[in-house]
Scaffold this motif. Structure first.
Motif, PDB file in Angstrom:
ATOM      1  N   ARG A   1       0.854  -1.200   0.000  1.00 43.52           N
ATOM      2  CA  ARG A   1       0.000   0.000   0.000  1.00 43.52           C
ATOM      3  C   ARG A   1       0.886   1.246   0.000  1.00 43.52           C
TER       4      ARG A   1
ATOM      5  N   ASN B   1      -0.846   4.595  -0.696  1.00 42.46           N
ATOM      6  CA  ASN B   1      -1.661   5.069   0.422  1.00 42.46           C
ATOM      7  C   ASN B   1      -0.792   5.747   1.477  1.00 42.46           C
TER       8      ASN B   1
ATOM      9  N   ASN C   1      -4.574  -1.227  -5.501  1.00 45.63           N
ATOM     10  CA  ASN C   1      -4.909   0.175  -5.729  1.00 45.63           C
ATOM     11  C   ASN C   1      -5.328   0.455  -7.169  1.00 45.63           C
TER      12      ASN C   1
ATOM     13  N   ALA D   1      -5.290   6.180  -4.459  1.00 47.32           N
ATOM     14  CA  ALA D   1      -4.911   6.102  -3.050  1.00 47.32           C
ATOM     15  C   ALA D   1      -5.564   7.209  -2.241  1.00 47.32           C
TER      16      ALA D   1
ATOM     17  N   SER E   1     -11.301   1.141  -0.382  1.00 43.73           N
ATOM     18  CA  SER E   1     -10.566   1.114  -1.650  1.00 43.73           C
ATOM     19  C   SER E   1     -10.957   2.306  -2.501  1.00 43.73           C
TER      20      SER E   1
END
Length: 353
Positions: free
Chosen positions: A184, A187, A215, A268, A333
């Motif tokens: 991630r 993010n 993602n 993200a 998400s």
């Protein structure tokens, strides 16, 4: 003869960001890549373009090895950093320790995973300082060889750039290299507002598992190496592990589209914003306790059993039985909308009452 595929509406799917589909831009890119004839095994214009874009966003030339899973990216990266008699130091909550079925040990031909504790699923610097020196040089023990940090962590927490620098400095001072599990990655980057370079090689990271599948991509992640000396070994290891795809263009087309016009950052940002919205809403509901303020797109909280059962009956899917009783995890998400979050909050309020 027809068949019915069971799916969960996006607004009810919070078990993982792996439940989300793919960004339309990425789907179109894969369809476009299906036309025509190009050379196999990564000798195609799609792969060249994706590598060039990764070098641009990291502000330096990088070696890129596209793979089909994050577990392959982690295992191959660690294998290039760790001998079979070595140890990989990571947090006990890390994905490599809990959720990869021994893949790091398999790829490294037997290296041992050693847990290094710390709050919020992040490695404590003092604990790492002790771990990198423990039994160093003792032929009877595995040798500390690499450090692996998760960014973002399995709890949804995010290391600051200063924290990454400190951990890398401790590792490098002891002669260890550092891997980042960036399943991630985008993010975490969105939360910090840092640049990709600042969060990786400028802080001391040697190899990055660059996640895209969670993602918006379909079946593509990548190993990004900042150390040119690792390129040859990573290339051979990727081939030997079955990760050098003959039609690499389809992996590359996904990553190329993912990095075009900042799609990866947009996705993200949406996922993180929905986690923040959910966290803010849950804080205002009596009898609901957040375990931590979400920093990425993962949120842990405590729900009364009857609330959990009510949400499940409503068709919501989320993890609720993997940790302590009453502890649940929601993962947002890029496909979630504000309406989805508000409907979930309304359901929690209804069942709470």
């Amino acid at each position: 003869m027809s068949s019915t595929i069971a799916t969960t509406p996006a607004g009810r799917a919070f078990i993982s960001d792996n439940m989300a589909g793919a960004s339309p831009e990425i789907v179109r890119a894969v369809a476009d890549a299906a036309a025509g004839q190009v050379l196999p095994y990564g000798n195609d214009p799609f792969t060249d373009s994706a590598r060039r874009k990764l070098s641009e966003i990291f502000e330096r030339d990088v070696d890129v090895f596209m793979v089909s899973t994050g577990s392959a990216a982690n295992g191959l990266s660690l294998a290039a950093l760790t001998p079979p008699w070595g140890s990989v130091l990571s947090h006990p909550d890390s994905h490599i320790n809990h959720d990869e079925c021994g893949a790091p040990e398999f790829f490294t031909a037997g290296a041992k995973l050693v847990g290094v504790p710390g709050d919020n699923s992040t490695i404590d610097p003092d604990a790492l300082y002790a771990a990198v020196r423990r039994k160093a040089g003792d032929v009877h023990s595995v040798q500390p060889s690499a450090v692996s940090i998760s960014q973002a962590t399995e709890l949804g927490s995010v290391y600051t750039v200063a924290e990454i620098r400190r951990l890398c400095a401790i590792a490098k001072d002891a002669g260890l290299r550092v891997h980042m599990d960036g399943a991630r990655f985008a993010n975490a980057l969105d939360h910090l507002g840092a640049t990709p370079a600042e969060m990786t090689w400028k802080a001391g990271i040697d190899v990055l598992s660059f996640g895209a599948t969670k993602n918006g991509a379909m079946t593509a992640d990548a190993i990004v190496s900042f150390d040119p000396e690792l390129a040859t070994e990573l290339g051979f290891r990727a081939k030997r592990a079955g990760q050098l795809a003959s039609k690499m263009r389809f992996h590359a087309a996904q990553l190329d589209a993912y990095l075009t016009d900042d799609l990866w950052l947009h996705n993200a940002r949406q996922a993180n914003a929905m986690a923040t919205r959910l966290g803010d809403g849950l804080k205002a509901i009596p009898d609901i306790g957040l375990l931590a303020t979400p920093q990425a797109n993962i949120l842990f909280c405590r729900l009364p059993q009857h609330v959990t059962e009510g949400l499940l009956a409503d068709g919501y899917v989320f993890h609720h039985d993997r940790w302590e009783p009453g502890t649940v995890r929601f993962v947002t998400s890029f496909t979630h909308s504000a309406d989805d979050i508000d409907q979930l909050l309304d359901a929690v309020r209804r069942h709470t009452l």
